[in-house]
Design an enzyme around this catalytic site. Structure first.
Site, PDB file in Angstrom:
ATOM      1  CB  SER A 146      -6.914  -5.535   0.969  1.00  0.00           C
ATOM      2  OG  SER A 146      -7.194  -6.901   1.237  1.00  0.00           O
ATOM      3  CD  GLU A 147      -3.509  -4.399   6.064  1.00  0.00           C
ATOM      4  OE1 GLU A 147      -3.096  -3.227   6.134  1.00  0.00           O
ATOM      5  OE2 GLU A 147      -4.727  -4.708   6.070  1.00  0.00           O
ATOM      6  CD  GLU A 204      -2.420   1.242   2.771  1.00  0.00           C
ATOM      7  OE1 GLU A 204      -2.942   2.313   3.132  1.00  0.00           O
ATOM      8  OE2 GLU A 204      -2.415   0.214   3.471  1.00  0.00           O
ATOM      9  CG  HIS A 212      -0.947   2.260  14.595  1.00  0.00           C
ATOM     10  ND1 HIS A 212      -2.127   2.474  15.268  1.00  0.00           N
ATOM     11  CD2 HIS A 212      -1.270   2.211  13.280  1.00  0.00           C
ATOM     12  CE1 HIS A 212      -3.125   2.559  14.392  1.00  0.00           C
ATOM     13  NE2 HIS A 212      -2.635   2.388  13.182  1.00  0.00           N
ATOM     14  CG  PHE A 225       1.748   0.703  11.427  1.00  0.00           C
ATOM     15  CD1 PHE A 225       2.538   1.332  12.374  1.00  0.00           C
ATOM     16  CD2 PHE A 225       1.082   1.479  10.498  1.00  0.00           C
ATOM     17  CE1 PHE A 225       2.665   2.710  12.393  1.00  0.00           C
ATOM     18  CE2 PHE A 225       1.194   2.850  10.512  1.00  0.00           C
ATOM     19  CZ  PHE A 225       1.990   3.480  11.460  1.00  0.00           C
ATOM     20  CB  ALA A 226       4.698  -5.141  13.029  1.00  0.00           C
ATOM     21  CG  ASP A 227       0.889  -2.576  15.537  1.00  0.00           C
ATOM     22  OD1 ASP A 227       0.835  -2.531  16.776  1.00  0.00           O
ATOM     23  OD2 ASP A 227       1.806  -2.044  14.872  1.00  0.00           O
TER      24      ASP A 227
END
Length: 327
Positions: free
Chosen positions: A60-61, A30, A130, A84-86
């Site tokens: 959309s991950e 993204e 985050h 973000f890893a979150d």
């Protein structure tokens, strides 16, 4: 030959060098194209390689990781960015049930040379959703490799090594280190293998193991300890899977004392796992109970003064190391 670059610039440098070397390498994520990435970690790549190899996606991950997995099993080498890893929680099923298991469930008929990059870590005011150390979420998932570079030199070498790996790699880039600068060598000689720890500072009295932001605090603490006559050895694992247990054991053979420092709660963490392994497998090397200095069992606070209190401090590392030496 080397260049002085900061942590975020090195990400783009490493990706560009791999893309130039291998036409099968491409990026997907993204805002990574003309925007240069949310943290400007892909700046310049779109201009050099174009929209076919630096592919913007919708928000959309699931789509990002799913498309990258399909490309990987068809022979390409995708680099998927999760901002973000979150947000790995959104595509957790794709990562742990598809990406991690595909090579195993096909009996090795396909490889999954997929690198998933994520920005992790606390200390930069991004609040509870985050700022998490998401790398701990994947420790119990066979089939994944987990990389946590703490310097620009390691970032460059490990990212290139991850992209070349034939297994899926989760690559965590710490937001608190984006402005960190260093000398970055160029060429294949700078590529680092996964699973080899770095002895950052040698010492004889206590072994301190820490990654990323905590690695730098551990070094600062070691300098303070040296002024008090205590020599701490600082080890940066650099990768959590595979983990270089031998490097820690070699250090314990000298120091007999272990302090692990991490910026996450204790339970289910890489630090707790390391303490467990060292205790069960190298008990005779220890002259004091291993210690794990971790964050409180709470979400990461948003207020800056609380966030800093949540993170293990240099003073806390010094105090805990002194306790171990005095045991």
């Amino acid at each position: 030959m080397s260049d002085t670059l900061n942590y975020r610039q090195v990400i783009a440098r490493a990706i560009a060098d791999e893309m130039r070397d291998d036409p099968d390498v491409f990026m997907i994520g993204e805002d990574i194209g003309a925007a240069g990435g949310a943290f400007k970690t892909s700046a310049g790549l779109f201009e050099e390689f174009g929209p076919r190899r630096v592919r913007d996606t919708p928000i959309s991950e699931q789509a990002i990781v799913g498309a990258a997995l399909g490309a990987a099993i068809m022979g390409l080498r995708p680099i998927a960015e999760i901002m973000f890893a979150d947000f790995a929680g959104v595509c957790y099923d794709q990562i742990v049930n598809q990406v991690a298991k595909h090579r195993y469930m096909t009996g090795g008929q396909v490889t999954v040379p997929l690198t998933i990059r994520m920005a992790n870590g606390a200390g930069t005011g991004f609040a509870a959703q985050h700022s998490q150390a998401g790398e701990n979420w994947f420790l119990n998932v066979p089939g994944l490799k987990v990389v946590v570079p703490g310097t620009v030199e390691d970032l460059y070498g490990l990212l290139r090594g991850s992209i070349r790996d034939n297994d899926p790699v989760l690559f965590f880039e710490h937001k608190g280190l984006f402005s960190l600068k260093g000398e970055v060598p160029t060429g294949d000689d700078a590529v680092l293998p996964l699973g080899v720890a770095a002895v950052v500072r040698e010492g004889s009295d206590v072994t301190i193991v820490a990654t990323q932001q905590m690695r730098h605090r551990a070094v600062e603490a070691a300098d303070a300890l040296a002024a008090a006559g205590i020599e701490a050895e600082v080890i940066d694992p650099r990768t959590l899977i595979p983990f270089d247990d031998d490097a820690v054991a070699r250090s314990l053979a000298k120091t007999s004392r272990l302090l692990v420092v991490q910026e996450s709660p204790r339970d289910g963490s890489w630090g707790a796992s390391l303490v467990s392994r060292m205790t069960t497998e190298h008990f005779t090397l220890l002259d004091a109970p291993p210690s794990l200095l971790s964050s409180p069992d709470t979400p990461v606070p948003y207020a800056s003064i609380l966030e800093e209190a949540w993170l293990p401090s240099v003073d806390a590392i010094v105090a805990k190391a002194k306790e171990l030496v005095a045991f």
